[in-house]
Design an enzyme around this catalytic site. Structure first.
Site, mmCIF file in Angstrom:
data_model
loop_
_atom_site.group_PDB
_atom_site.id
_atom_site.type_symbol
_atom_site.label_atom_id
_atom_site.label_comp_id
_atom_site.label_asym_id
_atom_site.label_seq_id
_atom_site.Cartn_x
_atom_site.Cartn_y
_atom_site.Cartn_z
ATOM 1 N N ARG A 63 0.825 -1.201 0.000
ATOM 2 C CA ARG A 63 0.000 0.000 0.000
ATOM 3 C C ARG A 63 0.862 1.254 0.000
ATOM 4 N NH1 ARG A 63 -4.234 3.001 3.279
ATOM 5 N NH2 ARG A 63 -5.679 3.476 1.588
ATOM 6 N N VAL A 71 1.310 9.609 -5.733
ATOM 7 C CA VAL A 71 1.181 10.980 -5.279
ATOM 8 C C VAL A 71 2.166 11.919 -5.960
ATOM 9 C CG1 VAL A 71 1.319 12.508 -3.304
ATOM 10 C CG2 VAL A 71 -0.006 10.416 -3.182
ATOM 11 N N ASN A 95 19.068 12.134 -4.254
ATOM 12 C CA ASN A 95 20.044 11.127 -3.834
ATOM 13 C C ASN A 95 19.449 10.150 -2.845
ATOM 14 O OD1 ASN A 95 21.869 12.426 -5.374
ATOM 15 N ND2 ASN A 95 23.202 13.095 -3.715
ATOM 16 N N ASP A 225 -9.408 -9.739 1.584
ATOM 17 C CA ASP A 225 -9.677 -11.059 1.009
ATOM 18 C C ASP A 225 -10.141 -11.944 2.161
ATOM 19 O OD1 ASP A 225 -9.601 -13.696 0.172
ATOM 20 O OD2 ASP A 225 -7.628 -13.560 -0.770
ATOM 21 N N ASP A 233 -2.405 -14.484 -3.671
ATOM 22 C CA ASP A 233 -2.939 -15.401 -4.674
ATOM 23 C C ASP A 233 -4.105 -14.732 -5.402
ATOM 24 O OD1 ASP A 233 -5.005 -15.322 -2.857
ATOM 25 O OD2 ASP A 233 -4.766 -17.381 -2.169
#
Ligand code: HEM
Ligand SMILES: *[C@@H]1O[C@H](CO)[C@@H](O)[C@H](O)[C@H]1NC(C)=O
Ligand SMILES: *[C@@H]1O[C@H](CO)[C@@H](O)[C@H](O)[C@H]1NC(C)=O
Ligand SMILES: *[C@@H]1O[C@H](CO)[C@@H](O)[C@H](O)[C@H]1NC(C)=O
Ligand SMILES: *[C@@H]1O[C@H](CO)[C@@H](O)[C@H](O)[C@H]1NC(C)=O
Length: 320
Positions: A63, A71, A95, A225, A233
């Protein structure tokens, strides 16, 4: 600035210091095969260790990587902005960003692969700046339409297919109730829940998240999920086909005719999803990449002094 798990940020700071303990003070660390051949294996090892103690590592990194890239372009600014001990002016430029970016990208790849996902090749060489449009694009929200979300993705040079693929990252991790509470009781002022939500999931989420007459003083989380919550998966796609998408936008991938076919394809072919995800992550990881000129990185990887050949041992300079 953005809603990213704090623990993921702290982990990244920790990881950066583990691999490049002197990175903040002195930008002399190289990141090339010849000068830092062990960098990737060290990152992988740190991620692996971390995942044993925190199974949410993969989700947090994924995330954060997404938000970073959307952004301002992948430049690790998400990390720099959030660092408590603000780096000196000197270190806030490309850098440092470049090193941190590589670590975020490599660490995310490793976490995905260690969770069962693809082990794709991350380009870690220097790249040219890719895009010219520096406008900050607002991140889509969980109630965005597919078309609305697509605008944000196409603005970053990504396709509809890639968007559906990248949303497959929701095969791991959680969402706070606040992001889907509107679906549970009075969806769009209908007085009813969002229709395409499985009855069992609805009851479970109503119980978890509370309601007007049973307000909660916390904001609980639910797995994105609901079947294989920690495995990288294709179950996410099978789950939304069963109307078990927690976020509205996830469920809309099924109801929208422009994305439905891709969902079915991934649901029935896990390998196809894994391969597509690898490709899409590489594409996402190269959004607006900022790099400096050739003189920036010295041919000295002294950070690995004392680490080579001592796998898993504590780095005397403060790593691991
Ligand atoms: C239309 C695009 C997207 C929307 C609207 C969206 C929305 C969200 C929301 C609302 C959450 C719950 C956050 C929370 O409760 O703290 C979430 C979690 C998550 N998102 Fe997305 N997301 C999108 C795209 C992506 C992409 C492209 C990736 C990665 C490639 C991604 C990876 C994740 C992961 C792994 C989590 C779980 C985080 C955790 O458990 O800490 N998302 N997303
Ligand atoms: C670094 O090493 C990898 C694997 O040996 C190779 O595929 C890649 O081309 C090398 N990159 C550079 C810049 O030498
Ligand atoms: C990057 O590093 C090089 C050499 O170490 C230095 O000359 C340059 O000023 C640095 N750039 C920024 C933006 O810090
Ligand atoms: C709110 O939740 C409580 C406890 O789960 C339940 O008894 C009540 O009927 C719910 N109210 C509404 C408006 O759904
Ligand atoms: C959950 O995932 C497993 C492993 O992929 C699969 O075999 C099973 O059918 C799934 N169960 C449900 C209820 O979706």
């Amino acid at each position: 600035m953005m809603m990213v798990k704090k623990s993921a940020l702290f982990f990244l700071v920790f990881l950066v210091y583990s691999v490049f303990p002197n990175v903040m003070g002195d930008l002399s660390v190289g990141f090339y095969n010849s000068t830092c051949p062990q960098a990737e294996s060290i990152i992988r090892q740190v991620v692996q260790t971390r995942m044993k103690s925190n199974p949410f590592t993969t989700a947090g990194l994924l995330r954060m990587h997404f938000h970073d890239c959307f952004v301002r372009g992948c430049d690790a600014s998400i990390l720099i902005d959030s660092t408590k001990n603000k780096p000196s002016e000197k270190t806030t430029g490309p850098n440092l960003s470049f090193h941190v970016l590589i670590i975020i990208t490599v660490a995310t790849r490793d976490a995905v692969s260690l969770s069962g996902g693809p082990n794709y090749v991350v380009p870690t060489g220097r790249r040219d700046g890719l895009l010219s449009n520096p406008n900050d694009v607002n991140l889509p929200g969980p109630s965005s339409s597919i078309q609305g979300a697509l605008q944000a993705f196409t603005a970053k040079g990504l396709t509809l297919n890639e968007m559906v693929t990248l949303l497959g990252a929701h095969t791991v991790g959680v969402s706070h109730c606040a992001f889907f509470q509107d679906r549970l009781f009075d969806f769009e002022a209908t007085g009813l829940p969002d229709p395409p939500m499985d009855a069992g999931l609805l009851a479970k989420m109503q119980g978890l998240c509370g309601n007007v007459s049973r307000p909660l003083n916390s904001d609980p989380t639910a797995f994105l999920d609901q079947n294989t919550s920690f495995a990288f998966d294709n179950q996410f796609y099978n789950q939304i086909l069963l109307k078990k998408g927690v976020l509205q936008i996830n469920q809309e991938l099924v109801s929208d005719s422009s994305t439905n076919g891709v969902v079915s394809g991934f649901a029935s072919n896990g390998m196809r999803f894994i391969q597509s995800f690898a490709d899409a992550m590489v594409r996402m990881g190269s959004i607006d990449v900022l790099v400096g000129n050739a003189g920036e990185i010295r041919k000295n990887c002294r950070v690995f002094n004392g680490v080579t050949g001592r796998k898993g041992k504590k780095n005397p300079r403060g790593g691991f």
